[in-house]
Design an enzyme around this catalytic site. Structure first.
Site, short mmCIF file in Angstrom:
data_model
loop_
_atom_site.label_atom_id
_atom_site.label_comp_id
_atom_site.label_asym_id
_atom_site.label_seq_id
_atom_site.Cartn_x
_atom_site.Cartn_y
_atom_site.Cartn_z
N TYR A 121 0.81 -1.22 0.00
CA TYR A 121 0.00 0.00 0.00
C TYR A 121 0.84 1.27 0.00
O TYR A 121 0.40 2.31 -0.45
CB TYR A 121 -0.91 0.03 1.24
CG TYR A 121 -2.22 -0.70 1.07
CD1 TYR A 121 -2.26 -2.04 0.73
CD2 TYR A 121 -3.43 -0.04 1.27
CE1 TYR A 121 -3.46 -2.72 0.60
CE2 TYR A 121 -4.64 -0.70 1.15
CZ TYR A 121 -4.64 -2.05 0.81
OH TYR A 121 -5.84 -2.69 0.69
N LYS A 134 3.49 -15.62 1.90
CA LYS A 134 3.72 -16.25 0.60
C LYS A 134 5.22 -16.48 0.45
O LYS A 134 5.85 -16.05 -0.52
CB LYS A 134 3.14 -15.36 -0.52
CG LYS A 134 3.07 -15.99 -1.89
CD LYS A 134 2.06 -17.11 -2.02
CE LYS A 134 2.18 -17.76 -3.39
NZ LYS A 134 1.32 -18.98 -3.51
N ASP A 150 -2.57 -18.50 0.17
CA ASP A 150 -3.57 -19.10 -0.71
C ASP A 150 -4.26 -20.28 -0.02
O ASP A 150 -5.50 -20.38 -0.02
CB ASP A 150 -2.98 -19.50 -2.07
CG ASP A 150 -1.70 -20.32 -1.97
OD1 ASP A 150 -1.15 -20.47 -0.86
OD2 ASP A 150 -1.24 -20.82 -3.03
N ASP A 169 -6.02 -7.21 3.93
CA ASP A 169 -7.20 -6.58 3.31
C ASP A 169 -8.11 -7.67 2.75
O ASP A 169 -9.32 -7.65 2.95
CB ASP A 169 -6.73 -5.64 2.19
CG ASP A 169 -7.90 -4.98 1.48
OD1 ASP A 169 -8.82 -4.49 2.17
OD2 ASP A 169 -7.89 -4.94 0.23
N ASP A 208 -11.81 -9.51 4.59
CA ASP A 208 -13.15 -9.55 3.95
C ASP A 208 -13.67 -10.98 3.94
O ASP A 208 -14.86 -11.23 4.15
CB ASP A 208 -13.09 -9.03 2.51
CG ASP A 208 -13.43 -7.56 2.41
OD1 ASP A 208 -13.19 -6.82 3.39
OD2 ASP A 208 -13.92 -7.12 1.34
C1 IPM Z 1 -10.34 -1.63 4.03
C2 IPM Z 1 -10.63 -1.00 2.69
C3 IPM Z 1 -9.54 0.01 2.39
C4 IPM Z 1 -8.22 -0.74 2.32
C5 IPM Z 1 -9.76 0.86 1.12
C6 IPM Z 1 -11.10 1.56 1.14
C7 IPM Z 1 -8.64 1.84 0.90
O1 IPM Z 1 -10.75 -1.97 1.70
O2 IPM Z 1 -10.25 -0.88 5.02
O3 IPM Z 1 -10.21 -2.85 4.08
O4 IPM Z 1 -7.89 -1.31 1.25
O5 IPM Z 1 -7.52 -0.77 3.32
MG MG Z 2 -10.73 -3.94 2.45
#
Ligand code: IPM
Ligand code: MG
Length: 358
Positions: free
Chosen positions: A140, A190, A222, A246, A250
């Site tokens: 990032y 990885k 993975d 990230d 999710d």
């Molecule tokens: C998160 C989001 C952010 C990230 C984006 C909106 C920049 O996906 O907080 O997980 O990638 O960190």
């Molecule tokens: Mg995210």
């Protein structure tokens, strides 16, 4: 007075933050903690007002506060802007400016919501994990980055770079969290391909010497992603890079049933903590009062716990949320296809939680 900055942001950010604000204020005052709230702009809202996703003034405002409660940023209106000035840049900048290198994303399943997961109930029941994501380094932020011309070619480039110091401090946060939980830590990496992951394995192993009670394993990212849908209950604490975190957070959120339920805390060496729901700005449903405010509300609970040392007040919010769900109230995202249930709107959900706080 303890100062809290609210950064509602874009899309559903303002409506879920409004509910979280009400509940945070009430829970704190019931526990004798007076709070003083200020509001600031971030993301698209700040681009519209000031031409930049985060102003220096808001950064200073946050630095002077005890904690920041953020909604969400981004939306199609600002999608055409370059990466450098998109709404997301505001979020990345505030994380970096406040030195928030540790992002804690707990994913557990409320018993009332087991059926909301797309996985079978017997796989989902009892999920209780914590993703510890490195937040201020890696792909990032690494240099060099950008899109360059090389004669007729264009080359896009980002760099995944970590120092041992960065890896060590996030590892410590993860081991300490594991000590407060089931004492299991999974490092996702990885290292079969990436040199930087090899360094992660080495440094995590070094830190492990200080935490002999914690069972550590290293899992390729993975296969880790695969195991998370196969058997999510095996995970206690997971530690990983910014980019892997990230993605895996999710996934962790979704196996529990709804992204609309998951809070997060971003902490650093400095005093300020930042709290935000894991979900995004959901522009498609913004302004309709149908968003699920529970992730924002649970983020307010994390704020009480981590920034204000008010574990009892935090627990009172979590209990209230649990009770509302047990009573059968569901926002639209928690209702299964074909299920015959009335939708509880955003503000109404806030009202229900508030009623159960007292
Ligand atoms: C998160 C989001 C952010 C990230 C984006 C909106 C920049 O996906 O907080 O997980 O990638 O960190
Ligand atoms: Mg995210």
């Amino acid at each position: 007075m303890t100062r809290i900055v609210l950064l509602p942001g874009d899309g559903i950010g303002p409506e879920v933050t409004t509910q979280a604000h009400r509940i945070l204020e009430r829970a704190a005052s019931l526990h004798g903690i007076p709070l003083d709230f200020e509001e600031g702009l971030i993301g698209g809202a700040s681009i519209d007002a000031h031409g930049t996703p985060l102003t220096d003034a808001v950064v200073e405002q946050c630095r002077g506060a005890q904690a920041v409660l953020l909604g969400a940023v981004g939306g199609p209106r600002w999608d055409d802007l370059s990466v450098a000035i998109r709404p997301e840049k505001g979020l990345l900048r505030i994380r970096k400016e406040l030195g928030l290198f540790a992002n804690l994303r707990p994913a557990s399943v409320f018993p009332a919501l087991v059926a909301a997961s797309s996985l079978r109930p017997e796989v989902v029941e009892g999920i209780d994990m914590l993703v510890v994501r490195e937040l201020t380094g890696g792909l990032y932020f690494g240099e060099p980055r950008g899109i360059d011309r090389n004669g007729p070619e264009r080359i896009g480039r980002n760099t995944m770079v970590y120092s041992d110091v960065e890896i060590e401090r996030i590892s410590r946060v993860a081991f300490e969290a594991a000590m407060r939980r089931r004492k299991q830590l999974c490092h996702m990496h990885k290292a079969n391909v990436l040199d930087v992951s090899q360094l992660w394995v080495e440094v995590v192993e070094e830190v492990a010497k200080d935490f002999p009670e914690v069972t550590l394993d290293h899992q390729l990212i993975d296969s880790g992603a695969m195991l998370m849908v196969k058997d999510p209950r095996r995970f206690d604490v997971i530690v990983t890079t910014n980019m892997f975190g990230d993605i895996i957070s999710d996934e962790a959120a979704m196996v529990t049933g709804s992204l609309g339920m998951l809070p997060s805390a971003s902490l650093g060496a400095g005093g300020v903590g930042l709290y935000e729901p894991v979900h995004g700005s959901a522009p498609d449903i913004a302004g309709q009062d149908v968003a699920n405010p529970l992730a924002a509300i649970l983020s307010a609970a994390m704020l009480l716990e981590h920034s204000l040392d008010a574990a009892a007040a935090a627990a009172s919010i979590r209990n209230a949320v649990s009770q509302v769900l047990e009573a059968g109230h569901r926002s639209a995202d928690l209702i299964l296809p074909g299920e015959d249930r009335a939708v509880t709107k955003c503000k109404a959900m806030g009202d229900l939680v508030l009623e159960r706080l007292a």
